[in-house]
Design an enzyme around this catalytic site. Structure first.
Site, short mmCIF file in Angstrom:
data_model
loop_
_atom_site.label_atom_id
_atom_site.label_comp_id
_atom_site.label_asym_id
_atom_site.label_seq_id
_atom_site.Cartn_x
_atom_site.Cartn_y
_atom_site.Cartn_z
N ARG A 1 0.85 -1.18 0.00
CA ARG A 1 0.00 0.00 0.00
C ARG A 1 0.89 1.23 0.00
NH1 ARG A 1 -0.60 2.42 5.00
NH2 ARG A 1 -2.56 3.38 4.37
N ARG B 1 -3.25 10.77 1.13
CA ARG B 1 -4.18 11.52 1.96
C ARG B 1 -4.72 12.71 1.17
NH1 ARG B 1 -0.12 11.70 7.17
NH2 ARG B 1 0.05 9.44 7.45
N ARG C 1 19.53 -5.63 2.35
CA ARG C 1 20.09 -4.40 1.82
C ARG C 1 20.71 -3.64 2.99
NH1 ARG C 1 21.60 -3.05 -3.00
NH2 ARG C 1 20.65 -0.97 -3.06
N ARG D 1 18.50 9.91 0.53
CA ARG D 1 18.04 11.03 1.33
C ARG D 1 19.19 11.70 2.06
NH1 ARG D 1 14.49 8.46 6.35
NH2 ARG D 1 16.08 7.06 7.21
N GLU E 1 22.57 9.20 2.71
CA GLU E 1 22.36 7.76 2.81
C GLU E 1 22.45 7.12 1.43
OE1 GLU E 1 18.92 6.59 4.98
OE2 GLU E 1 19.26 8.06 6.59
N TYR F 1 11.46 -6.09 9.55
CA TYR F 1 11.74 -4.68 9.80
C TYR F 1 10.63 -4.12 10.67
CZ TYR F 1 13.32 0.08 9.13
OH TYR F 1 13.80 1.35 9.34
N ASP G 1 8.98 -1.20 13.44
CA ASP G 1 9.02 0.11 14.06
C ASP G 1 9.43 -0.06 15.51
OD1 ASP G 1 8.24 1.54 11.81
OD2 ASP G 1 6.10 1.33 12.25
#
Length: 366
Positions: free
Chosen positions: A172, A176, A249, A280, A300, A348, A350
């Site tokens: 997804r 917004r 990665r 970034r 990065e 991964y 949070d």
């Protein structure tokens, strides 16, 4: 250092540190082994020129779980921070996540109705089931957003063109139709005062810690030091890559000190064109609004895991999922061994989910 401990914890990242904290609260003795020269894993921060440096990329704590928010704030007070990154595409700036500010800039429109109409029309380009990431992205957000803000960044991140990546990577894409640049939708958002290292120091208070110590170089010796072992590293490395290597990665962080007060005016700027080699740039002083005549930035660069030896992002394709399940099955047969954390779980997470998982494991253990 004691002769024997209740728990040996391999890795001083967030998962291992929370587990250590709970063990100590329950009267257990804890030895922490860390192969790096500092505690904290990838959330490690350090102070330079009055600026808190996020050594391994931007980390903004966000959660809607009040229990977790109260837990971290009981250790270190958190200051509010709203993550509002921007994207730079050939010098043109777009707000992220994709919202009405993004669409107004891209299409010179002003209403949600106009934006929805454009996206819906462009999505029609994909008629069947998406067979790769490019088709998946276009089916979600249309061609313009994909080409401008998704394609180049994603290809740099994964080191492959989008048509060669599986569609599952992008399940997804948040869109917004309001003028809101808040990247996260969680209720609680912030960064610990003094940086994440201050949080880890609180969590590890009472534990014995050995830095620059690689558990895997002498597993047998260290296993004898404790009744139980919590291992938070890569499972393939734990078993000598006996079934093959899991793929990741990685990132290279290029730091630079600049003699100016402000370099880019924002904490995070993504570079979404394919030609710019970095994904970034982070300007660290904007995380805690540090007042300093100089600034620190980090560029990065995504690279193959083999170039750094530091695993960051698991490549969750069928081959790696199957391989990981073999290692997991082997690990779960060891009575003395506890595994957990993003590397051991080949996932991964949070930060709030990492803390929640570690607390759950601690409750099951003590």
């Amino acid at each position: 250092m004691k002769e024997h401990y209740d728990y040996l914890i391999v890795g001083s990242g967030l998962y291992g540190s929370v587990f250590a904290h709970e063990a100590i609260r329950n009267g257990k003795s804890v030895l922490v082994l860390e192969k790096r020269s500092h505690i904290g894993g990838n959330i490690y921060t350090e102070l330079r020129d009055g600026i808190t440096i996020h050594k391994y990329g931007a980390h903004i704590f966000h959660t809607s779980d009040k229990r977790i928010w109260d837990y971290v704030n009981s250790l270190v007070p958190f200051m509010p921070f709203i993550n509002s990154p921007v994207a730079n595409f050939h010098g043109h700036i777009y707000n992220m996540p994709f919202n009405m500010n993004t669409f107004a800039r891209m299409w010179d429109i002003s209403t949600p109705e106009e934006a929805k109409r454009i996206i819906e029309e462009q999505r029609k380009e994909i008629t069947g089931m998406p067979s790769n990431l490019e088709e998946q992205a276009i089916s979600l957000v249309g061609r313009d957003i994909y080409e401008t803000l998704v394609k180049g960044y994603t290809e740099k991140q994964w080191g492959r063109v989008c048509r060669e990546l599986p569609p599952e990577i992008i399940k997804r894409i948040p869109v917004r139709f309001v003028y809101d640049n808040n990247y996260f939708s969680d209720i609680y958002q912030g960064i610990p005062e003094g940086g994440y290292t201050a949080l880890i120091e609180k969590l590890l208070d009472g534990a014995d810690i050995l830095l620059d110590t690689d558990y895997l170089e002498n597993k047998e010796k260290w296993n004898e030091k404790a009744g139980k072992v919590l291992y938070t590293g890569c499972l393939d490395a734990l078993y000598g890559f006996s079934y093959g290597k899991l793929q990741y990665r990685s990132e290279i962080f290029e730091e630079e000190r600049l003699d100016k007060e402000d370099y880019q005016g924002n904490a995070v700027v993504n570079y979404t064109d394919r030609e710019t080699p970095w994904t970034r740039i982070i300007e660290h002083k904007h995380f805690d609004k540090a007042q300093s005549p100089v600034t620190w930035i980090s560029r990065e660069y995504p690279v193959d895991y083999e170039k750094t030896g530091e695993p960051f992002y698991p490549i969750n394709d069928d081959r790696n999922k199957s391989l990981y399940s073999k290692y997991r099955e082997k690990a779960e047969k060891e009575d003395k061994l506890i595994i957990g954390g993003r590397l051991a779980d080949y996932a991964y997470y949070d930060m709030d989910k990492t803390i929640s998982a570690s607390l759950k494991k601690a409750m099951e253990t003590f």
